[in-house]
Design a protein around this motif. Structure first.
Motif, PDB file in Angstrom:
ATOM      1  N   ALA A  46       0.840  -1.206   0.000  1.00 19.44           N
ATOM      2  CA  ALA A  46       0.000   0.000   0.000  1.00 19.44           C
ATOM      3  C   ALA A  46       0.874   1.255   0.000  1.00 19.44           C
ATOM      4  O   ALA A  46       0.560   2.253  -0.666  1.00 19.44           O
ATOM      5  N   ILE A  47       1.980   1.224   0.741  1.00 22.49           N
ATOM      6  CA  ILE A  47       2.923   2.357   0.762  1.00 22.49           C
ATOM      7  C   ILE A  47       3.508   2.584  -0.631  1.00 22.49           C
ATOM      8  O   ILE A  47       3.610   3.724  -1.108  1.00 22.49           O
ATOM      9  N   GLN A  48       3.893   1.498  -1.299  1.00 20.58           N
ATOM     10  CA  GLN A  48       4.494   1.605  -2.628  1.00 20.58           C
ATOM     11  C   GLN A  48       3.515   2.193  -3.639  1.00 20.58           C
ATOM     12  O   GLN A  48       3.887   3.030  -4.465  1.00 20.58           O
ATOM     13  N   ARG A  49       2.244   1.764  -3.558  1.00 22.58           N
ATOM     14  CA  ARG A  49       1.227   2.318  -4.474  1.00 22.58           C
ATOM     15  C   ARG A  49       1.028   3.804  -4.212  1.00 22.58           C
ATOM     16  O   ARG A  49       0.916   4.608  -5.142  1.00 22.58           O
ATOM     17  N   TYR A  50       0.990   4.172  -2.939  1.00 15.43           N
ATOM     18  CA  TYR A  50       0.791   5.569  -2.562  1.00 15.43           C
ATOM     19  C   TYR A  50       1.977   6.429  -3.007  1.00 15.43           C
ATOM     20  O   TYR A  50       1.810   7.505  -3.586  1.00 15.43           O
ATOM     21  N   ARG A  51       3.193   5.939  -2.751  1.00 14.33           N
ATOM     22  CA  ARG A  51       4.396   6.695  -3.143  1.00 14.33           C
ATOM     23  C   ARG A  51       4.489   6.846  -4.661  1.00 14.33           C
ATOM     24  O   ARG A  51       4.889   7.904  -5.163  1.00 14.33           O
ATOM     25  N   ALA A  52       4.142   5.796  -5.398  1.00 15.90           N
ATOM     26  CA  ALA A  52       4.204   5.856  -6.861  1.00 15.90           C
ATOM     27  C   ALA A  52       3.245   6.910  -7.394  1.00 15.90           C
ATOM     28  O   ALA A  52       3.589   7.691  -8.306  1.00 15.90           O
ATOM     29  N   ALA A  53       2.051   6.978  -6.819  1.00 17.61           N
ATOM     30  CA  ALA A  53       1.067   7.972  -7.257  1.00 17.61           C
ATOM     31  C   ALA A  53       1.544   9.390  -6.918  1.00 17.61           C
ATOM     32  O   ALA A  53       1.362  10.327  -7.707  1.00 17.61           O
ATOM     33  N   MET A  54       2.163   9.560  -5.733  1.00 15.61           N
ATOM     34  CA  MET A  54       2.681  10.878  -5.351  1.00 15.61           C
ATOM     35  C   MET A  54       3.794  11.322  -6.306  1.00 15.61           C
ATOM     36  O   MET A  54       3.864  12.490  -6.703  1.00 15.61           O
ATOM     37  N   ALA A  55       4.660  10.370  -6.683  1.00 15.73           N
ATOM     38  CA  ALA A  55       5.759  10.688  -7.620  1.00 15.73           C
ATOM     39  C   ALA A  55       5.206  11.064  -8.991  1.00 15.73           C
ATOM     40  O   ALA A  55       5.691  12.008  -9.639  1.00 15.73           O
ATOM     41  N   GLN A  56       4.170  10.350  -9.430  1.00 16.84           N
ATOM     42  CA  GLN A  56       3.547  10.656 -10.721  1.00 16.84           C
ATOM     43  C   GLN A  56       2.918  12.045 -10.696  1.00 16.84           C
ATOM     44  O   GLN A  56       2.953  12.774 -11.698  1.00 16.84           O
ATOM     45  N   ARG A  57       2.332  12.417  -9.544  1.00 19.77           N
ATOM     46  CA  ARG A  57       1.719  13.739  -9.446  1.00 19.77           C
ATOM     47  C   ARG A  57       2.777  14.841  -9.557  1.00 19.77           C
ATOM     48  O   ARG A  57       2.557  15.862 -10.218  1.00 19.77           O
ATOM     49  N   GLU A  58       3.942  14.615  -8.901  1.00 25.37           N
ATOM     50  CA  GLU A  58       5.025  15.600  -8.991  1.00 25.37           C
ATOM     51  C   GLU A  58       5.513  15.751 -10.428  1.00 25.37           C
ATOM     52  O   GLU A  58       5.766  16.864 -10.898  1.00 25.37           O
ATOM     53  N   GLU A  59       5.637  14.620 -11.129  1.00 25.59           N
ATOM     54  CA  GLU A  59       6.085  14.660 -12.526  1.00 25.59           C
ATOM     55  C   GLU A  59       5.070  15.398 -13.391  1.00 25.59           C
ATOM     56  O   GLU A  59       5.435  16.204 -14.264  1.00 25.59           O
ATOM     57  N   ALA A  60       3.792  15.125 -13.169  1.00 24.62           N
ATOM     58  CA  ALA A  60       2.741  15.788 -13.954  1.00 24.62           C
ATOM     59  C   ALA A  60       2.713  17.294 -13.685  1.00 24.62           C
ATOM     60  O   ALA A  60       2.513  18.105 -14.600  1.00 24.62           O
ATOM     61  N   GLN A  61       2.914  17.673 -12.414  1.00 23.75           N
ATOM     62  CA  GLN A  61       2.949  19.098 -12.080  1.00 23.75           C
ATOM     63  C   GLN A  61       4.126  19.813 -12.760  1.00 23.75           C
ATOM     64  O   GLN A  61       3.999  20.958 -13.214  1.00 23.75           O
ATOM     65  N   ALA A  62       5.267  19.102 -12.868  1.00 24.95           N
ATOM     66  CA  ALA A  62       6.436  19.677 -13.542  1.00 24.95           C
ATOM     67  C   ALA A  62       6.169  19.873 -15.025  1.00 24.95           C
ATOM     68  O   ALA A  62       6.634  20.840 -15.641  1.00 24.95           O
ATOM     69  N   LEU A  63       5.383  18.939 -15.611  1.00 23.81           N
ATOM     70  CA  LEU A  63       5.094  19.013 -17.043  1.00 23.81           C
ATOM     71  C   LEU A  63       4.128  20.143 -17.396  1.00 23.81           C
ATOM     72  O   LEU A  63       3.963  20.486 -18.572  1.00 23.81           O
TER      73      LEU A  63
END
Length: 351
Positions: A46-63
């Motif tokens: 569950a931690i890994q799924r949550y962290r992956a989604a948070m990382a994707q959000r940061e990448e999307a915000q940068a884009l």
């Protein structure tokens, strides 16, 4: 937001356990390490799924700074913003402390309460209900002690239930069960109220609880039979008395050796349950007000037969599906109790 340091500590602990198991841990610690590993695995996932989604959000915000990618980034952000609350809720649920006994087999004890012969008949109905539920779940039941009345009711039943997640599912059943119905012994057709007591204990092993031989008094006696050629002519039944507490356990199967082993399992379960209760009360003074406290004197449920209604008083649950429940379909009740208990623990976790 969930505390990042807490999530990192859990992740590091899981990595340590994984390394210990891969290297071949000390046999004395292997079972404990494996149990902790199994408990942490869904939390880490569950931690890994949550962290992956948070990382994707940061990448999307940068884009969003890239004019060519801005449209796609906004779409991805919208999806992630919708997904993250669910992932966070799932992670919080995974972080709720688990009962270490949830995965254990259970000792199920049923005894009639107030109501005379009708209470014994109701106790027998409850035993059949749990046996049918166990069949539905693919669990295995082993009768340790069974004492019946002349009209088919129960004086006492003690049964061992083995399978996946047995105690986790059955632990909410401890308490007083009350039935309202017209007894078969009632000629006037009046509704009668009677009760039976259910106790669900997690099975304890010798590793969990050492009982000195000096604390035990073991007696053998003749097991009762149906009469005639079925009367047991050997002293095969075993009665074990735990002298410090006065707890008495009886097993009356055909094999004296097996009876002693079964009686010791029940005794260990009762002593283990007593110790768990002391710890629970020390941790939370209001424990008895919570679902799953297992208070034997608490009236937890009413089975109203004329109206086909089941009411669980702990969570104000009412179902008009009494025949299905008595037929072994206990999942709607158990799942509602589990969800309520998880909600309480989640509220405590969030402070």
């Amino acid at each position: 937001m969930l505390p990042a340091d807490t999530l990192e500590q859990i992740h590091q602990r899981f990595g340590f356990l994984e390394a210990q198991l891969a290297e071949g841990a000390d046999p004395a610690r292997l079972a404990d390490l494996a149990r902790e590993y199994d408990q942490l695995k869904p939390v880490v996932e569950a931690i890994q799924r949550y962290r992956a989604a948070m990382a994707q959000r940061e990448e999307a915000q940068a884009l969003l700074e890239d004019p060519e990618m801005r449209g796609l980034a906004r779409e991805e952000l919208a999806e992630l913003e919708a997904e993250l609350p669910e992932l966070e809720a799932g992670l919080k649920l995974a972080l709720i402390p688990r009962d270490a006994a949830d995965a254990r087999p259970a000792i199920l004890e049923i005894r009639p309460g107030t109501g005379g012969d009708e209470a014994g008949l109701f106790a027998a109905d409850l035993l059949r209900m749990y046996q049918r539920y166990a069949d539905n779940m693919g669990w295995r039941c082993e009768m340790i002690s069974l004492s019946e009345t002349e009209i088919g009711g129960l004086k006492e039943a003690v049964m061992r239930v083995q399978g996946e997640g047995v105690f986790a599912r059955l632990k909410y059943e401890s308490g007083v069960h009350r039935v309202q119905r017209v007894p078969v012994t009632e000629s006037g057709g009046r509704i009668h109220t009677s009760a039976a007591t259910v106790a669900v204990l997690p099975e304890a092993g010798e590793v969990d609880l050492h009982i000195p031989d000096s604390d035990l008094r073991i007696d053998t006696m003749r097991a009762s039979g149906a009469g005639g050629q079925h009367v047991n002519t050997t002293d095969s039944a075993v009665r074990i008395t735990h002298v410090p507490t006065g707890i008495i356990v009886v097993s009356a199967e055909k094999s004296q050796h097996r009876n002693r082993a079964l009686a010791m399992e029940v005794l260990r379960a009762r002593l283990f349950d007593m110790e768990r209760r002391k710890q629970d009360e020390a941790r939370a003074a209001d424990r008895k007000s919570q679902v799953g406290s297992g208070d034997r004197s608490e009236r937890i449920r009413t089975y109203n037969v004329p109206q086909g209604r089941l009411t669980d008083h702990r969570i104000n649950l009412t179902l008009y599906a009494l025949s299905q429940v008595m037929g072994g379909d206990l999942d709607p009740v158990i799942e509602a109790l589990t969800a309520h208990d998880q909600a309480q623990k989640l509220a405590e976790l969030e402070g």
